[in-house]
Write an enzyme that holds these catalytic residues in place. Structure first.
Site, PDB file in Angstrom:
ATOM      1  N   ARG A   1      30.341  60.494  26.322  1.00  0.00           N
ATOM      2  CA  ARG A   1      31.626  60.097  26.898  1.00  0.00           C
ATOM      3  C   ARG A   1      32.462  61.297  27.298  1.00  0.00           C
ATOM      4  O   ARG A   1      32.884  61.447  28.450  1.00  0.00           O
ATOM      5  CB  ARG A   1      32.385  59.238  25.888  1.00  0.00           C
ATOM      6  CG  ARG A   1      33.866  59.047  26.186  1.00  0.00           C
ATOM      7  CD  ARG A   1      34.595  58.629  24.917  1.00  0.00           C
ATOM      8  NE  ARG A   1      36.026  58.465  25.118  1.00  0.00           N
ATOM      9  CZ  ARG A   1      36.920  59.441  24.979  1.00  0.00           C
ATOM     10  NH1 ARG A   1      36.527  60.660  24.653  1.00  0.00           N
ATOM     11  NH2 ARG A   1      38.212  59.194  25.147  1.00  0.00           N
TER      12      ARG A   1
ATOM     13  N   HIS B   1      40.234  58.133  17.499  1.00  0.00           N
ATOM     14  CA  HIS B   1      40.221  59.236  18.461  1.00  0.00           C
ATOM     15  C   HIS B   1      39.145  60.255  18.096  1.00  0.00           C
ATOM     16  O   HIS B   1      38.490  60.813  18.982  1.00  0.00           O
ATOM     17  CB  HIS B   1      41.597  59.881  18.521  1.00  0.00           C
ATOM     18  CG  HIS B   1      42.653  58.917  18.955  1.00  0.00           C
ATOM     19  ND1 HIS B   1      42.821  58.554  20.273  1.00  0.00           N
ATOM     20  CD2 HIS B   1      43.558  58.196  18.236  1.00  0.00           C
ATOM     21  CE1 HIS B   1      43.801  57.667  20.350  1.00  0.00           C
ATOM     22  NE2 HIS B   1      44.256  57.437  19.138  1.00  0.00           N
TER      23      HIS B   1
ATOM     24  N   HIS C   1      29.520  55.496  21.732  1.00  0.00           N
ATOM     25  CA  HIS C   1      30.224  54.708  20.716  1.00  0.00           C
ATOM     26  C   HIS C   1      30.405  53.256  21.159  1.00  0.00           C
ATOM     27  O   HIS C   1      30.702  52.388  20.344  1.00  0.00           O
ATOM     28  CB  HIS C   1      31.577  55.334  20.383  1.00  0.00           C
ATOM     29  CG  HIS C   1      32.644  55.102  21.395  1.00  0.00           C
ATOM     30  ND1 HIS C   1      32.729  55.811  22.579  1.00  0.00           N
ATOM     31  CD2 HIS C   1      33.690  54.236  21.414  1.00  0.00           C
ATOM     32  CE1 HIS C   1      33.770  55.390  23.269  1.00  0.00           C
ATOM     33  NE2 HIS C   1      34.379  54.438  22.594  1.00  0.00           N
TER      34      HIS C   1
ATOM     35  N   GLU D   1      39.613  44.436  25.585  1.00  0.00           N
ATOM     36  CA  GLU D   1      40.875  45.163  25.447  1.00  0.00           C
ATOM     37  C   GLU D   1      41.743  45.072  26.697  1.00  0.00           C
ATOM     38  O   GLU D   1      42.937  45.361  26.645  1.00  0.00           O
ATOM     39  CB  GLU D   1      40.673  46.649  25.086  1.00  0.00           C
ATOM     40  CG  GLU D   1      39.989  46.867  23.763  1.00  0.00           C
ATOM     41  CD  GLU D   1      39.847  48.336  23.419  1.00  0.00           C
ATOM     42  OE1 GLU D   1      40.538  49.179  24.029  1.00  0.00           O
ATOM     43  OE2 GLU D   1      39.041  48.663  22.544  1.00  0.00           O
TER      44      GLU D   1
ATOM     45  N   ASP E   1      50.901  57.063  26.801  1.00  0.00           N
ATOM     46  CA  ASP E   1      50.266  56.256  25.757  1.00  0.00           C
ATOM     47  C   ASP E   1      51.333  55.488  25.000  1.00  0.00           C
ATOM     48  O   ASP E   1      52.366  56.052  24.620  1.00  0.00           O
ATOM     49  CB  ASP E   1      49.452  57.122  24.788  1.00  0.00           C
ATOM     50  CG  ASP E   1      48.348  56.333  24.109  1.00  0.00           C
ATOM     51  OD1 ASP E   1      47.164  56.633  24.339  1.00  0.00           O
ATOM     52  OD2 ASP E   1      48.671  55.386  23.352  1.00  0.00           O
TER      53      ASP E   1
ATOM     54  N   GLU F   1      40.298  56.552  30.373  1.00  0.00           N
ATOM     55  CA  GLU F   1      39.110  56.042  29.691  1.00  0.00           C
ATOM     56  C   GLU F   1      39.496  54.664  29.182  1.00  0.00           C
ATOM     57  O   GLU F   1      39.976  54.500  28.072  1.00  0.00           O
ATOM     58  CB  GLU F   1      38.690  56.989  28.564  1.00  0.00           C
ATOM     59  CG  GLU F   1      37.282  56.737  28.060  1.00  0.00           C
ATOM     60  CD  GLU F   1      37.228  55.686  26.962  1.00  0.00           C
ATOM     61  OE1 GLU F   1      37.302  54.481  27.297  1.00  0.00           O
ATOM     62  OE2 GLU F   1      37.113  56.065  25.794  1.00  0.00           O
TER      63      GLU F   1
END
Length: 418
Positions: free
Chosen positions: A86, A77, A362, A184, A132, A175
């Protein structure tokens, strides 16, 4: 996703591991773990019975649990938030769409530490559901509390497929993008949230995404990994070459390249409209391509990158007979295999680009290297096909089959992005 600042290669381990990256997300392995899904009913809102016709959510596998657990690590994170391209693009998009967010209900899919939920609250959202499945949700709740936003942001600890939100939402923000865009498989959770909760005419941020590919030359990378073995302190260690090629180039590599490494204009592999895309479309993606090299150089492989845009619901073009076009975030994607049209108004949409010529993120770029380079001359044709399949074993991994031909020679490269 890389353990050194230059590049990363394949990772195999049956045990759960975290590997901090030097320019990407964390790699994930496997460990068995179970958690009962958290269910939340907003105070004062009536519970709506589950409709019998609703599709049963996909089961949460051990691979999924390992994936969620990897995001409990603070390092990932920190890395994402420190990616200013981002984070600042997301903040700008939220503020740009403030009129659609103010006094509205928002769901943040994969909220992580909660920063995007807080941006939405700052933009005037009436209520934000921050969802989450990772244990980072515990910290997100504390972050929300520390910023005196507990009356606006409701943190739900569980999968989007499992948590209950008993009202429709006006906005979905997430995101969700992974390496090579689809690694993913988190887009599936956005689709699930859209189908469960989004009001008709609601807003999804980002609204669409496009994956690109292009042939690359990268002699420094090849020399560093392979040619090194030809002369090691005056010793001929060329017997190591085949093993070195396999270890260095067997699996996709996440690293940063520049526009100088690109040999041709890019090809659109897949364009995704987040308002209409369906889960089955993500299971297998295929495309055929045909490039013409702009210069003479050794062809070392292919690079992949993506753009996402933050605009309203725009109907996709249906013209599929379009050529590839130049790089640049000043272009807008059309359809799979097609070009990116120049915008008449550069402010038409906010774009987050991971292209080699744009400021680094990233995500970097994903490269698939050949074991041996192909010498190409200017205007030489490079053609073939690409197939991306969700792994049957672990849907968060991606199986890649790349067929390519040039100069009368043809090859097949199969690899796994894991």
């Amino acid at each position: 996703m890389s353990s050194d600042p230059g590049h990363t290669n394949g990772y195999h381990n049956d045990d759960y591991q975290l590997q901090q990256s030097g320019g990407g997300r964390l790699r994930r392995g496997v460990r068995r773990r179970s958690r009962e899904p958290h269910r939340y009913v907003p105070h004062g809102l009536p519970r709506v019975p589950q409709k019998p016709e609703e599709t049963k959510p996909a089961p949460c596998t051990d691979f999924d649990m390992a994936y969620f657990q990897s995001y409990a690590h603070v390092g990932i994170h920190e890395e994402m938030i420190k990616d200013r391209v981002r984070t600042e693009t997301y903040k700008a998009a939220i503020m740009h769409h403030r009129s659609a967010i103010e006094d509205k209900v928002v769901v943040d899919v994969g909220c992580g530490s909660g920063i995007l939920s807080i941006f939405c609250a700052q933009a005037g959202a009436k209520r934000v559901y921050a969802v989450d499945a990772s244990d980072i949700a515990v910290q997100a709740k504390e972050v929300v509390k520390a910023n005196n936003l507990s009356d606006k942001i409701i943190v739900l600890h569980g999968r989007v497929e499992d948590v209950q939100i008993d009202e429709k939402v006006d906005v979905i923000i997430s995101e969700w993008m992974g390496y090579m865009l689809f690694y993913e498989s988190m887009l599936g959770s956005v689709i699930t949230a859209r189908d469960r909760w989004l009001k008709r005419g609601g807003l999804i941020l980002p609204s669409n995404a496009t994956l690109y590919m292009a042939p690359v030359t990268h002699p420094d990378r090849y020399s560093e990994s392979i040619d090194f073995w030809r002369d090691v302190y005056g010793i001929d260690m060329s017997a190591m070459l085949q093993l070195a090629k396999q270890c260095a180039f067997e699996e996709p590599s996440v690293e940063t390249i520049t526009g100088e490494n690109i040999l041709t204009w890019p090809h659109v592999v897949k364009h995704v409209d987040c308002y209409t895309v369906q889960l089955h479309e993500l299971e297998s993606i295929t495309t055929t391509y045909k490039f013409k090299s702009m210069t003479a150089a050794p062809l070392h492989g292919f690079a992949f990158w993506f753009d996402v845009e933050f605009n309203g619901h725009v109907l996709s073009s249906t013209n599929s007979d379009l050529p590839t076009v130049p790089l640049g975030s000043s272009n807008i994607p059309s359809v799979d295999g097609g070009q990116r049209k120049k915008r008449t108004n550069p402010n038409e949409a906010l774009v987050l680009s991971t292209a080699p010529e744009d400021p680094p993120t990233h995500w970097q770029q994903t490269l698939i290297y050949f074991y041996d380079p192909i010498e190409v001359v200017q205007d030489q044709v490079i053609e073939g096909s690409l197939k991306l399949d969700q792994s049957k074993e672990n849907r968060r991994f991606m199986n890649i089959r790349l067929e390519y031909a040039s100069g009368g020679r043809s090859f097949v490269k199969e690899s796994v992005l894991r």
